[in-house]
Scaffold this active site. Structure first.
Site, PDB file in Angstrom:
ATOM      1  N   HIS A   1       2.164   1.784  -3.401  1.00 43.16           N
ATOM      2  CA  HIS A   1       1.129   2.369  -4.273  1.00 43.16           C
ATOM      3  C   HIS A   1       1.070   3.887  -4.067  1.00 43.16           C
ATOM      4  O   HIS A   1       0.968   4.653  -5.018  1.00 43.16           O
ATOM      5  CB  HIS A   1      -0.251   1.781  -3.965  1.00 43.16           C
ATOM      6  CG  HIS A   1      -0.432   0.378  -4.452  1.00 43.16           C
ATOM      7  ND1 HIS A   1      -0.332   0.043  -5.782  1.00 43.16           N
ATOM      8  CD2 HIS A   1      -0.707  -0.771  -3.804  1.00 43.16           C
ATOM      9  CE1 HIS A   1      -0.537  -1.263  -5.917  1.00 43.16           C
ATOM     10  NE2 HIS A   1      -0.758  -1.785  -4.734  1.00 43.16           N
TER      11      HIS A   1
ATOM     12  N   THR B   1       0.836  -1.212   0.000  1.00 42.11           N
ATOM     13  CA  THR B   1       0.000   0.000   0.000  1.00 42.11           C
ATOM     14  C   THR B   1       0.870   1.261   0.000  1.00 42.11           C
ATOM     15  O   THR B   1       0.575   2.230  -0.699  1.00 42.11           O
ATOM     16  CB  THR B   1      -0.907   0.002   1.249  1.00 42.11           C
ATOM     17  OG1 THR B   1      -1.647  -1.203   1.259  1.00 42.11           O
ATOM     18  CG2 THR B   1      -1.845   1.187   1.260  1.00 42.11           C
TER      19      THR B   1
HETATM   20  P1  NAD Z   1       3.348  -8.538  -3.628  1.00 42.99           P
HETATM   21  O1  NAD Z   1       2.972  -7.675  -4.762  1.00 42.99           O
HETATM   22  O2  NAD Z   1       4.652  -8.330  -2.941  1.00 42.99           O
HETATM   23  O3  NAD Z   1       3.288 -10.080  -4.072  1.00 42.99           O
HETATM   24  C1  NAD Z   1       2.598 -10.554  -5.193  1.00 42.99           C
HETATM   25  C2  NAD Z   1       3.477 -11.621  -5.818  1.00 42.99           C
HETATM   26  O4  NAD Z   1       2.771 -12.244  -6.888  1.00 42.99           O
HETATM   27  C3  NAD Z   1       4.775 -11.045  -6.411  1.00 42.99           C
HETATM   28  O5  NAD Z   1       5.902 -11.680  -5.823  1.00 42.99           O
HETATM   29  C4  NAD Z   1       4.642 -11.340  -7.897  1.00 42.99           C
HETATM   30  O6  NAD Z   1       5.886 -11.625  -8.523  1.00 42.99           O
HETATM   31  C5  NAD Z   1       3.711 -12.572  -7.864  1.00 42.99           C
HETATM   32  N1  NAD Z   1       3.099 -12.877  -9.169  1.00 42.99           N
HETATM   33  C6  NAD Z   1       2.784 -12.034 -10.185  1.00 42.99           C
HETATM   34  N2  NAD Z   1       2.292 -12.737 -11.243  1.00 42.99           N
HETATM   35  C7  NAD Z   1       2.286 -14.036 -10.880  1.00 42.99           C
HETATM   36  C8  NAD Z   1       1.906 -15.243 -11.537  1.00 42.99           C
HETATM   37  N3  NAD Z   1       1.426 -15.237 -12.783  1.00 42.99           N
HETATM   38  N4  NAD Z   1       2.061 -16.416 -10.862  1.00 42.99           N
HETATM   39  C9  NAD Z   1       2.534 -16.436  -9.598  1.00 42.99           C
HETATM   40  N5  NAD Z   1       2.923 -15.322  -8.928  1.00 42.99           N
HETATM   41  C10 NAD Z   1       2.794 -14.135  -9.560  1.00 42.99           C
HETATM   42  O7  NAD Z   1       2.159  -8.409  -2.574  1.00 42.99           O
HETATM   43  P2  NAD Z   1       1.982  -8.794  -1.026  1.00 42.99           P
HETATM   44  O8  NAD Z   1       2.294  -7.603  -0.197  1.00 42.99           O
HETATM   45  O9  NAD Z   1       2.637 -10.085  -0.705  1.00 42.99           O
HETATM   46  O10 NAD Z   1       0.406  -8.965  -1.028  1.00 42.99           O
HETATM   47  C11 NAD Z   1      -0.183 -10.021  -1.770  1.00 42.99           C
HETATM   48  C12 NAD Z   1      -1.446  -9.573  -2.481  1.00 42.99           C
HETATM   49  O11 NAD Z   1      -2.467  -9.316  -1.500  1.00 42.99           O
HETATM   50  C13 NAD Z   1      -1.335  -8.278  -3.284  1.00 42.99           C
HETATM   51  O12 NAD Z   1      -2.134  -8.404  -4.445  1.00 42.99           O
HETATM   52  C14 NAD Z   1      -1.921  -7.238  -2.356  1.00 42.99           C
HETATM   53  O13 NAD Z   1      -2.447  -6.134  -3.067  1.00 42.99           O
HETATM   54  C15 NAD Z   1      -3.026  -8.022  -1.693  1.00 42.99           C
HETATM   55  N6  NAD Z   1      -3.461  -7.566  -0.366  1.00 42.99           N
HETATM   56  C16 NAD Z   1      -4.769  -7.740  -0.084  1.00 42.99           C
HETATM   57  C17 NAD Z   1      -5.256  -7.418   1.163  1.00 42.99           C
HETATM   58  C18 NAD Z   1      -6.691  -7.669   1.480  1.00 42.99           C
HETATM   59  O14 NAD Z   1      -7.153  -7.239   2.532  1.00 42.99           O
HETATM   60  N7  NAD Z   1      -7.422  -8.371   0.620  1.00 42.99           N
HETATM   61  C19 NAD Z   1      -4.392  -6.886   2.134  1.00 42.99           C
HETATM   62  C20 NAD Z   1      -3.035  -6.749   1.828  1.00 42.99           C
HETATM   63  C21 NAD Z   1      -2.572  -7.099   0.564  1.00 42.99           C
END
Ligand code: NAD
Ligand code: ZN
Length: 342
Positions: A46, A43
């Site tokens: 972003h 976040t």
């Molecule tokens: P991050 O962006 O560090 O991790 C996402 C990972 O997905 C990256 O390492 C990326 O290389 C990988 N990825 C991309 N394309 C891929 C594919 N085709 N196959 C496999 N892996 C792939 O994010 P994070 O901080 O670990 O958070 C994880 C996710 O959760 C993010 O999308 C974030 O926005 C989301 N999030 C959601 C909430 C919620 O409340 N729902 C809260 C926090 C974070």
């Protein structure tokens, strides 16, 4: 008035500014925390990059950041249950307490949530004012670096503990910090085989270190076939932690009939998926938002107390002055969790 350093979004543009601002004053129901360690969340990145979501949501000037460990240095006059000197972190979602969801024990989907470092000034600063009801006490012997990552670890706990993982074949798509925490949680909970996918080798290495039995680079490997080959019928549980459409399709394809998935990853636009597969394979999909307040926090504490080790996820530390290095590293993705030290 005493001054402090704070990393702030001062104008509606990409970047941040290291400023000198007044130490915040606290309301009677707040505490003042001296920040010992902060961690950078997706976040924050972003907001740093100033994407569409953040430019729609964040009002400047704003001190950002919400993942921290620190010590209470001052109590508001109505705060009775806390003491100066306590080592703490906090739930960063301030719920309204009045809406239907808050009143039925579902504050994590509150209608009027305010987020630390997004809607109110955050913790990328030497001091922060935090609502006392959101404070989470850390044991005195907890490494403050681990204390600082309770918020994202809580996202992983909420996602993973939506299921019984013991003896199950678990697939984790996306090995960012939260996916990596899920690998460790699945292992800790006694999963049978743990499969993890990403497109970044640095992160796949970390997944291996945290206990994944199989890692797949989705750029050149086929997660779905591998899981079916190893398990015979497909995996029991999917934890979707990437926000990638391709990863979602891979993960759903890897499941057996009657399986369940937690969806935490946030997709940048709308996703089309094979709903027939969900229907005919009798899949259960759980959307996961934030952390259950405070059920998830007690579960997380129990996991840490009983030996969950997520320390390999923390890969880099920078001073506040070096924040741009930290943000650049996160944008490149060759890291786990990146800490900022005031
Ligand atoms: P991050 O962006 O560090 O991790 C996402 C990972 O997905 C990256 O390492 C990326 O290389 C990988 N990825 C991309 N394309 C891929 C594919 N085709 N196959 C496999 N892996 C792939 O994010 P994070 O901080 O670990 O958070 C994880 C996710 O959760 C993010 O999308 C974030 O926005 C989301 N999030 C959601 C909430 C919620 O409340 N729902 C809260 C926090 C974070
Ligand atoms: Zn509410």
């Amino acid at each position: 008035m005493a001054l402090m350093k704070a990393l702030r979004k001062t104008t509606a543009n990409p970047g941040l500014e290291l400023c000198e601002v007044e130490v915040p004053s606290i309301r009677s129901d707040q505490v003042l925390v001296k920040i010992e360690i902060a961690a950078i969340c997706g976040t924050d990145l972003h907001i740093y990059n100033w994407d569409k979501w953040s430019s729609d949501r964040v009002k400047t000037p704003r001190t950002i950041g919400h993942e921290f460990a620190g010590r209470i240095v001052k109590l508001g006059e109505d705060v009775r249950h806390l003491k100066e000197g306590m080592l703490v972190t906090a739930e960063g979602h301030f719920t309204c307490g009045q809406c239907y969801y808050c009143r039925t024990g579902q504050g994590h989907i509150c209608d009027d949530v305010k987020i630390l470092g997004v809607d109110v000034d955050g913790i990328f600063a030497e001091y922060a004012a935090i609502d006392a009801k959101n404070i989470w006490l850390l044991p005195e012997d907890r490494d403050p670096a681990i204390g600082a990552i309770h918020d994202p670890l809580g996202n992983a706990v909420h996602s993973a503990y939506a299921h019984c993982l013991t003896g199950q074949n678990v697939v984790i798509t996306g090995c960012g910090p939260i996916g990596l925490f899920c690998v460790a949680l699945a292992r800790h909970a006694g999963a049978r085989k743990v499969f993890a996918s990403d497109i970044n080798e640095y992160r796949l290495d970390l997944a291996r270190r945290l206990g994944a039995d199989y890692v797949v680079n989705s750029r050149n490997g086929d997660l779905t076939s591998l899981v079916h080959k190893v398990t015979g019928i497909g995996a029991d549980i999917l934890l979707e932690m990437s926000g990638s459409k391709e990863a979602l399709a891979d993960g759903l394809g890897a499941l057996r009939k009657g399986a369940a998935a937690s969806l935490l990853g946030i997709f940048s636009d709308s996703v089309s998926m094979d709903l027939d597969a969900v229907i005919f394979n009798q899949l259960t999909l759980y959307g996961i938002n934030g952390r259950r307040v405070f059920d998830t926090w007690y579960q997380m504490e129990a996991a840490l107390e009983s030996g969950l080790d997520v320390s390999p996820v923390i890969t880099h530390r920078f001073s506040f002055e070096e924040y741009e290095k930290g943000m650049a590293l996160m944008n490149a993705g060759n890291c786990g969790k990146v800490l900022l030290i005031p």
